[in-house]
Motif scaffolding. Sequence first.
Motif, PDB file in Angstrom:
ATOM      1  N   GLY A  45      -0.980   7.888  -1.472  1.00 24.29           N
ATOM      2  CA  GLY A  45       0.009   7.545  -2.487  1.00 24.29           C
ATOM      3  C   GLY A  45      -0.272   6.189  -3.097  1.00 24.29           C
ATOM      4  N   THR A  46       0.415   5.924  -4.200  1.00 23.90           N
ATOM      5  CA  THR A  46       0.295   4.623  -4.853  1.00 23.90           C
ATOM      6  C   THR A  46       1.637   4.233  -5.437  1.00 23.90           C
ATOM      7  OG1 THR A  46      -1.011   3.315  -6.434  1.00 23.90           O
ATOM      8  CG2 THR A  46      -0.362   5.538  -7.131  1.00 23.90           C
ATOM      9  N   PHE A  47       1.778   2.938  -5.746  1.00 25.16           N
ATOM     10  CA  PHE A  47       2.964   2.431  -6.409  1.00 25.16           C
ATOM     11  C   PHE A  47       2.592   2.063  -7.835  1.00 25.16           C
ATOM     12  CE2 PHE A  47       3.725   1.119  -1.908  1.00 25.16           C
ATOM     13  CZ  PHE A  47       4.822   1.947  -1.666  1.00 25.16           C
ATOM     14  N   ALA A  48       3.341   2.581  -8.793  1.00 22.87           N
ATOM     15  CA  ALA A  48       3.047   2.302 -10.199  1.00 22.87           C
ATOM     16  C   ALA A  48       3.765   1.059 -10.711  1.00 22.87           C
ATOM     17  CB  ALA A  48       3.439   3.510 -11.057  1.00 22.87           C
TER      18      ALA A  48
ATOM     19  N   GLU B 130      -9.235   4.352  -1.125  1.00 16.58           N
ATOM     20  CA  GLU B 130      -9.960   4.718   0.097  1.00 16.58           C
ATOM     21  C   GLU B 130      -9.174   5.774   0.885  1.00 16.58           C
ATOM     22  OE1 GLU B 130     -10.720   1.200   2.373  1.00 16.58           O
ATOM     23  OE2 GLU B 130     -12.007   0.310   0.831  1.00 16.58           O
ATOM     24  N   GLN B 131      -7.858   5.606   0.908  1.00 14.39           N
ATOM     25  CA  GLN B 131      -7.025   6.595   1.587  1.00 14.39           C
ATOM     26  C   GLN B 131      -7.076   7.937   0.865  1.00 14.39           C
ATOM     27  OE1 GLN B 131      -2.716   5.928   1.707  1.00 14.39           O
ATOM     28  NE2 GLN B 131      -2.676   6.691   3.787  1.00 14.39           N
ATOM     29  N   ALA B 132      -7.115   7.896  -0.459  1.00 11.00           N
ATOM     30  CA  ALA B 132      -7.220   9.129  -1.248  1.00 11.00           C
ATOM     31  C   ALA B 132      -8.543   9.837  -0.954  1.00 11.00           C
ATOM     32  CB  ALA B 132      -7.102   8.809  -2.734  1.00 11.00           C
ATOM     33  N   PHE B 133      -9.636   9.079  -0.925  1.00 13.70           N
ATOM     34  CA  PHE B 133     -10.948   9.651  -0.581  1.00 13.70           C
ATOM     35  C   PHE B 133     -10.893  10.299   0.795  1.00 13.70           C
ATOM     36  CE2 PHE B 133     -15.169   9.632   1.237  1.00 13.70           C
ATOM     37  CZ  PHE B 133     -16.013   9.954   0.186  1.00 13.70           C
ATOM     38  N   HIS B 134     -10.277   9.593   1.730  1.00 15.78           N
ATOM     39  CA  HIS B 134     -10.154  10.113   3.090  1.00 15.78           C
ATOM     40  C   HIS B 134      -9.368  11.424   3.104  1.00 15.78           C
ATOM     41  CE1 HIS B 134      -9.401  10.351   7.394  1.00 15.78           C
ATOM     42  NE2 HIS B 134      -8.113  10.503   7.102  1.00 15.78           N
TER      43      HIS B 134
ATOM     44  N   LYS C  46       0.842  -1.196   0.000  1.00 14.39           N
ATOM     45  CA  LYS C  46       0.000   0.000   0.000  1.00 14.39           C
ATOM     46  C   LYS C  46       0.877   1.245   0.000  1.00 14.39           C
ATOM     47  CE  LYS C  46      -1.717   2.031   3.639  1.00 14.39           C
ATOM     48  NZ  LYS C  46      -1.414   3.465   3.370  1.00 14.39           N
ATOM     49  N   GLY C  47       0.597   2.137  -0.929  1.00 13.39           N
ATOM     50  CA  GLY C  47       1.287   3.413  -0.959  1.00 13.39           C
ATOM     51  C   GLY C  47       0.692   4.366   0.058  1.00 13.39           C
ATOM     52  N   GLY C  48       1.251   5.563   0.108  1.00 22.42           N
ATOM     53  CA  GLY C  48       0.751   6.550   1.050  1.00 22.42           C
ATOM     54  C   GLY C  48       1.505   6.492   2.367  1.00 22.42           C
ATOM     55  N   SER C  49       1.332   7.539   3.159  1.00 15.37           N
ATOM     56  CA  SER C  49       2.023   7.661   4.442  1.00 15.37           C
ATOM     57  C   SER C  49       1.314   8.744   5.243  1.00 15.37           C
ATOM     58  CB  SER C  49       3.484   8.064   4.200  1.00 15.37           C
ATOM     59  OG  SER C  49       3.558   9.430   3.819  1.00 15.37           O
ATOM     60  N   PRO C  50       1.801   9.065   6.446  1.00 17.69           N
ATOM     61  CA  PRO C  50       1.193  10.167   7.187  1.00 17.69           C
ATOM     62  C   PRO C  50       1.236  11.495   6.434  1.00 17.69           C
ATOM     63  CG  PRO C  50       2.572   8.853   8.634  1.00 17.69           C
ATOM     64  CD  PRO C  50       2.826   8.366   7.247  1.00 17.69           C
ATOM     65  N   TYR C  51       2.113  11.599   5.430  1.00 14.10           N
ATOM     66  CA  TYR C  51       2.215  12.838   4.658  1.00 14.10           C
ATOM     67  C   TYR C  51       1.047  13.004   3.692  1.00 14.10           C
ATOM     68  CZ  TYR C  51       6.994  13.026   6.392  1.00 14.10           C
ATOM     69  OH  TYR C  51       8.099  13.076   7.204  1.00 14.10           O
TER      70      TYR C  51
ATOM     71  N   LEU D 125      -7.659  -0.056  -1.358  1.00 15.92           N
ATOM     72  CA  LEU D 125      -7.246   0.566  -0.100  1.00 15.92           C
ATOM     73  C   LEU D 125      -6.558   1.909  -0.360  1.00 15.92           C
ATOM     74  CD1 LEU D 125      -7.114   0.313   2.965  1.00 15.92           C
ATOM     75  CD2 LEU D 125      -4.941  -0.909   2.710  1.00 15.92           C
ATOM     76  N   GLU D 126      -5.743   1.985  -1.408  1.00 12.79           N
ATOM     77  CA  GLU D 126      -5.090   3.249  -1.755  1.00 12.79           C
ATOM     78  C   GLU D 126      -6.120   4.292  -2.171  1.00 12.79           C
ATOM     79  OE1 GLU D 126      -0.734   1.582  -3.303  1.00 12.79           O
ATOM     80  OE2 GLU D 126      -2.398   1.778  -4.713  1.00 12.79           O
TER      81      GLU D 126
END
Length: 203
Positions: free
Chosen positions: A167-170, A183-187, A159-164, A180-181
């Motif tokens: 994110g995603t991995f290409a 969902e984090q973007a929506f959040h 899973k990409g992304g972090s507290p910053y 999940l990535e």
Amino acid sequence: MATKVYIVYYSMYGHVERLAEEIKKGAASVEGVEATLWQVPETLHEEVLGKMSAPPKSDVPIITANQFAEADGFILGFPTRFGMMAAQFKAFLDSTGGLWRTQQLAGKPAGIFYSTGSQGGGQETTALTAITQLVHHGMIFVPIGYTFGAGMFEMENVKGGSPYGAGTFAGDGSRQPTELELEQAFHQGKYIAGITKKLKGSA
């Protein structure tokens, strides 16, 4: 009056754009928020893009520096290039010198999202080095921290992304953002839009 949140991004192969679309949905889910997608101008010639097998750009409008200043808050996205933001996005920020001179962006909140080719490809360094751009404009960096909850601690799946930020991995380009990535973007969109709305309301 609606709170304007601009999701401004550069995407060569579509990964950042896919996150941007989900971020917009999250931002728009906050009552009273008007979320808009914008792309920054491309700096490479069509011939070069063709050799890089880059697909055609979507019909999301290209933003100008003057339009950039109209927003109440921002969520900025870009792929990494050697651990930092892509030159296309940096070139756009370099064009905002007039906004810096007049301090039109000072005090406005901004978040960051990104895409890297690998797990060690700069998910955090890209965000960290991008913060300098916000600092010089006097903007307020809004990380998502651990507000995404259990999704921040996912260990079974990549899973990409972090507290910053989201994110995603290409990978080699064939991997697309996972559920999940997204969902984090929506959040992230919803979270930063909520903060932007609060800041505007207290101004």
